[in-house]
Design a protein around this motif. Structure first.
Motif, PDB file in Angstrom:
ATOM      1  N   SER A 210      34.578  73.757  96.830  1.00  0.00           N
ATOM      2  CA  SER A 210      35.064  72.392  97.096  1.00  0.00           C
ATOM      3  C   SER A 210      33.979  71.510  97.684  1.00  0.00           C
ATOM      4  CB  SER A 210      36.282  72.432  98.034  1.00  0.00           C
ATOM      5  OG  SER A 210      37.336  73.183  97.472  1.00  0.00           O
ATOM      6  N   ALA A 211      32.814  71.556  97.057  1.00  0.00           N
ATOM      7  CA  ALA A 211      31.701  70.729  97.513  1.00  0.00           C
ATOM      8  C   ALA A 211      31.944  69.263  97.159  1.00  0.00           C
ATOM      9  CB  ALA A 211      30.394  71.219  96.893  1.00  0.00           C
TER      10      ALA A 211
ATOM     11  N   PHE B 231      15.367  61.491 102.328  1.00  0.00           N
ATOM     12  CA  PHE B 231      14.899  62.043 101.046  1.00  0.00           C
ATOM     13  C   PHE B 231      14.262  63.407 101.260  1.00  0.00           C
ATOM     14  CE2 PHE B 231      11.590  62.596  97.779  1.00  0.00           C
ATOM     15  CZ  PHE B 231      12.360  62.482  96.646  1.00  0.00           C
ATOM     16  N   ILE B 232      14.661  64.356 100.427  1.00  0.00           N
ATOM     17  CA  ILE B 232      14.093  65.711 100.484  1.00  0.00           C
ATOM     18  C   ILE B 232      13.545  66.053  99.108  1.00  0.00           C
ATOM     19  CG2 ILE B 232      14.556  68.158 100.831  1.00  0.00           C
ATOM     20  CD1 ILE B 232      16.832  67.341 102.714  1.00  0.00           C
ATOM     21  N   GLN B 233      12.240  66.323  99.043  1.00  0.00           N
ATOM     22  CA  GLN B 233      11.617  66.762  97.788  1.00  0.00           C
ATOM     23  C   GLN B 233      11.645  68.283  97.768  1.00  0.00           C
ATOM     24  OE1 GLN B 233      10.776  67.187  94.637  1.00  0.00           O
ATOM     25  NE2 GLN B 233       9.661  65.252  94.656  1.00  0.00           N
ATOM     26  N   ALA B 234      12.471  68.844  96.873  1.00  0.00           N
ATOM     27  CA  ALA B 234      12.696  70.292  96.894  1.00  0.00           C
ATOM     28  C   ALA B 234      11.746  71.059  95.989  1.00  0.00           C
ATOM     29  CB  ALA B 234      14.147  70.591  96.494  1.00  0.00           C
ATOM     30  N   GLY B 235      11.032  70.346  95.123  1.00  0.00           N
ATOM     31  CA  GLY B 235      10.099  71.047  94.256  1.00  0.00           C
ATOM     32  C   GLY B 235      10.782  71.773  93.108  1.00  0.00           C
ATOM     33  N   ILE B 236      10.016  72.657  92.474  1.00  0.00           N
ATOM     34  CA  ILE B 236      10.537  73.364  91.293  1.00  0.00           C
ATOM     35  C   ILE B 236      11.273  74.619  91.745  1.00  0.00           C
ATOM     36  CG2 ILE B 236       9.961  74.325  89.038  1.00  0.00           C
ATOM     37  CD1 ILE B 236       7.390  72.703  89.109  1.00  0.00           C
TER      38      ILE B 236
ATOM     39  N   SER C 282      17.968  77.002  94.252  1.00  0.00           N
ATOM     40  CA  SER C 282      18.153  76.829  95.698  1.00  0.00           C
ATOM     41  C   SER C 282      18.500  75.381  96.028  1.00  0.00           C
ATOM     42  CB  SER C 282      16.900  77.256  96.456  1.00  0.00           C
ATOM     43  OG  SER C 282      15.797  76.454  96.103  1.00  0.00           O
ATOM     44  N   THR C 283      17.992  74.432  95.227  1.00  0.00           N
ATOM     45  CA  THR C 283      18.315  73.022  95.461  1.00  0.00           C
ATOM     46  C   THR C 283      19.790  72.756  95.208  1.00  0.00           C
ATOM     47  OG1 THR C 283      16.082  72.409  94.766  1.00  0.00           O
ATOM     48  CG2 THR C 283      17.708  70.643  94.912  1.00  0.00           C
ATOM     49  N   ALA C 284      20.322  73.310  94.124  1.00  0.00           N
ATOM     50  CA  ALA C 284      21.745  73.141  93.825  1.00  0.00           C
ATOM     51  C   ALA C 284      22.597  73.733  94.934  1.00  0.00           C
ATOM     52  CB  ALA C 284      22.083  73.799  92.483  1.00  0.00           C
ATOM     53  N   THR C 285      22.158  74.879  95.472  1.00  0.00           N
ATOM     54  CA  THR C 285      22.899  75.531  96.550  1.00  0.00           C
ATOM     55  C   THR C 285      22.826  74.713  97.834  1.00  0.00           C
ATOM     56  OG1 THR C 285      22.444  77.703  95.585  1.00  0.00           O
ATOM     57  CG2 THR C 285      23.112  77.646  97.893  1.00  0.00           C
ATOM     58  N   ALA C 286      21.618  74.283  98.203  1.00  0.00           N
ATOM     59  CA  ALA C 286      21.431  73.543  99.447  1.00  0.00           C
ATOM     60  C   ALA C 286      22.113  72.185  99.399  1.00  0.00           C
ATOM     61  CB  ALA C 286      19.938  73.375  99.733  1.00  0.00           C
ATOM     62  N   ALA C 287      21.997  71.500  98.259  1.00  0.00           N
ATOM     63  CA  ALA C 287      22.623  70.181  98.125  1.00  0.00           C
ATOM     64  C   ALA C 287      24.141  70.307  98.184  1.00  0.00           C
ATOM     65  CB  ALA C 287      22.191  69.527  96.823  1.00  0.00           C
ATOM     66  N   GLY C 288      24.670  71.337  97.532  1.00  0.00           N
ATOM     67  CA  GLY C 288      26.110  71.557  97.581  1.00  0.00           C
ATOM     68  C   GLY C 288      26.585  71.889  98.980  1.00  0.00           C
ATOM     69  N   ALA C 289      25.821  72.726  99.695  1.00  0.00           N
ATOM     70  CA  ALA C 289      26.190  73.101 101.063  1.00  0.00           C
ATOM     71  C   ALA C 289      26.157  71.891 101.981  1.00  0.00           C
ATOM     72  CB  ALA C 289      25.248  74.185 101.573  1.00  0.00           C
ATOM     73  N   ALA C 290      25.128  71.051 101.824  1.00  0.00           N
ATOM     74  CA  ALA C 290      25.027  69.854 102.663  1.00  0.00           C
ATOM     75  C   ALA C 290      26.221  68.934 102.448  1.00  0.00           C
ATOM     76  CB  ALA C 290      23.725  69.110 102.356  1.00  0.00           C
ATOM     77  N   SER C 291      26.701  68.892 101.207  1.00  0.00           N
ATOM     78  CA  SER C 291      27.814  67.990 100.891  1.00  0.00           C
ATOM     79  C   SER C 291      29.117  68.418 101.543  1.00  0.00           C
ATOM     80  CB  SER C 291      27.999  67.899  99.369  1.00  0.00           C
ATOM     81  OG  SER C 291      28.613  69.073  98.845  1.00  0.00           O
ATOM     82  N   THR C 292      29.196  69.680 101.964  1.00  0.00           N
ATOM     83  CA  THR C 292      30.415  70.146 102.643  1.00  0.00           C
ATOM     84  C   THR C 292      30.356  69.873 104.144  1.00  0.00           C
ATOM     85  OG1 THR C 292      29.563  72.375 103.080  1.00  0.00           O
ATOM     86  CG2 THR C 292      30.636  71.998 100.948  1.00  0.00           C
TER      87      THR C 292
END
Length: 285
Positions: free
Chosen positions: A64-65, A16-21, A25-35
Motif C-alpha cells: 500500500s505504498a 532530490f536524491i540521485q540514486a544512480g544505476i 533498490s531505488t524502487a524499494t527505497a522510493a516506495g518505502a519513503a512513500s509510506t
C-alpha cells in the motif's frame, strides 16, 4: 537529463536524491519513503522503472505504498535505442496488479494536468510517456483540447472528434496519428469517425464504449504489445457489457527495429496511413 529532473534538482536540492544505476533498490527505497508521509516521485526509463523492477513495484502495491513513478521512453518512441529499450509491456504489467493506476497522457497539456492530479492522489500512480516532444491536441475549433479549465479525470476517455461511422480509441500519444487517420478516412471515403484519447487504459470508460459500439465499428491503436495492452482490455470490457461491434486492435506485434521514432512506428503499421487502412478492413453495420 533524459528524464528531465535536472531543473528540479537545481531548485530543490534538498528534495532530490540521485540514486544512480540501481533501479531495484531505488524502487524499494522510493516506495518505502512513500509510506512514511512524503510524496515520493521516481523518474526513469520505462524498461528500468517497471519492466526491470516489476517485483519491487508489485511489492509496493502489496505494501500500500504511495509512490508516483514517471516512466519516459515507453513504447516504440525510444527510437534509435532499439528493441532492448522499447517498453512495450507496461500496460500489461500494471494490469496484473490491483492498486496501481496508470496514466498515458495524450499531449503536453494533459501531462501537466495528470501530473498535478497524481501528486494529490492516494496510492501508487504511474505516468508513462514517450521520448519525443508531442504536439498540442486541439478540438475542431483549433483550441487546445486540454487547455483552459480542463481537469484530468482518471478513467475518462476524452472525445477528440465526433463521428457516426465508426470509432478509434487511441492510447496516449497515438491520438494525434488517430486524428490524422480520421482525416484520411473522411477525405477518401467520406466517413465520419470518432476519435477517443485514452489516457487511463486500466480503467475503461463504459460510456465511451457504448457510444462507440453504437457506430458499429471500433479500432484500437497503441504502440504497446497488442497481446496485453489497451485493445485487449477494451475488448474484454465490451464483452462484459454485452456490446457488439466490428472490432480490431492494432499494436506492437513483434519487437521493433532501431531507427527514428517515425520510421519504427511506420514499420510496425501504426502510422496514420496504416491506421486508416486498418479501419477500412472493418466490416460495416
Amino acid at each position: 537529463g533524459s528524464v528531465k529532473t535536472g531543473d528540479f534538482a537545481k531548485k530543490c536540492p534538498d528534495w532530490f536524491i540521485q540514486a544512480g544505476i540501481q533501479e531495484h533498490s531505488t524502487a524499494t527505497a522510493a516506495g518505502a519513503a512513500s509510506t512514511a508521509g512524503v510524496v515520493s516521485l521516481w523518474a526513469d526509463f520505462g524498461v528500468f522503472g517497471l519492466s526491470e523492477t516489476y517485483n519491487q513495484q508489485r511489492l509496493n502495491d502489496i505494501n500500500s505504498a504511495n509512490l508516483k513513478t514517471v516512466l519516459t521512453h515507453v513504447g516504440l518512441d525510444v527510437g534509435e535505442d532499439g528493441k532492448t529499450h522499447q517498453a512495450i509491456d507496461y500496460v500489461g504489467l500494471l494490469r496484473n496488479t490491483f492498486g496501481w493506476k496508470l496514466v498515458v497522457p495524450g499531449d503536453p497539456n494533459q501531462t501537466d494536468r495528470a501530473t498535478r492530479w497524481a501528486l494529490g492522489e492516494a496510492g501508487c500512480v504511474c505516468i508513462a510517456m514517450g521520448r519525443s516532444k508531442l504536439g498540442v491536441l486541439a478540438d475542431e475549433q483549433g483550441d487546445p483540447l486540454f487547455g483552459g479549465d480542463y481537469r484530468f479525470r482518471y478513467g475518462e476517455a476524452v472525445l477528440v472528434r465526433p463521428g457516426k461511422d465508426g470509432a478509434i480509441f487511441a492510447l496516449g500519444a497515438m491520438t494525434e496519428r488517430a486524428v490524422k487517420a480520421r482525416d484520411i478516412l473522411r477525405e477518401k471515403h467520406g466517413l465520419e469517425v470518432s476519435v477517443y484519447c485514452v489516457s487511463s487504459p486500466l480503467a475503461p470508460d463504459d460510456g465511451a464504449l457504448r457510444e462507440a459500439a453504437a457506430t458499429g465499428r471500433i479500432l484500437t491503436c497503441e504502440d504497446h504489445s497488442v497481446n496485453s495492452g489497451m485493445g485487449s482490455i477494451l475488448a474484454a470490457r465490451m464483452t462484459e457489457l454485452g456490446l457488439s461491434a466490428s472490432f480490431r486492435a492494432v499494436g506492437v506485434h513483434t519487437y521493433g527495429e532501431s531507427g527514428s521514432s517515425t520510421d519504427v512506428i511506420a514499420a510496425m503499421g501504426l502510422d496514420e496511413i496504416s491506421l486508416a487502412k486498418a479501419f477500412e478492413s472493418l466490416p460495416g453495420k
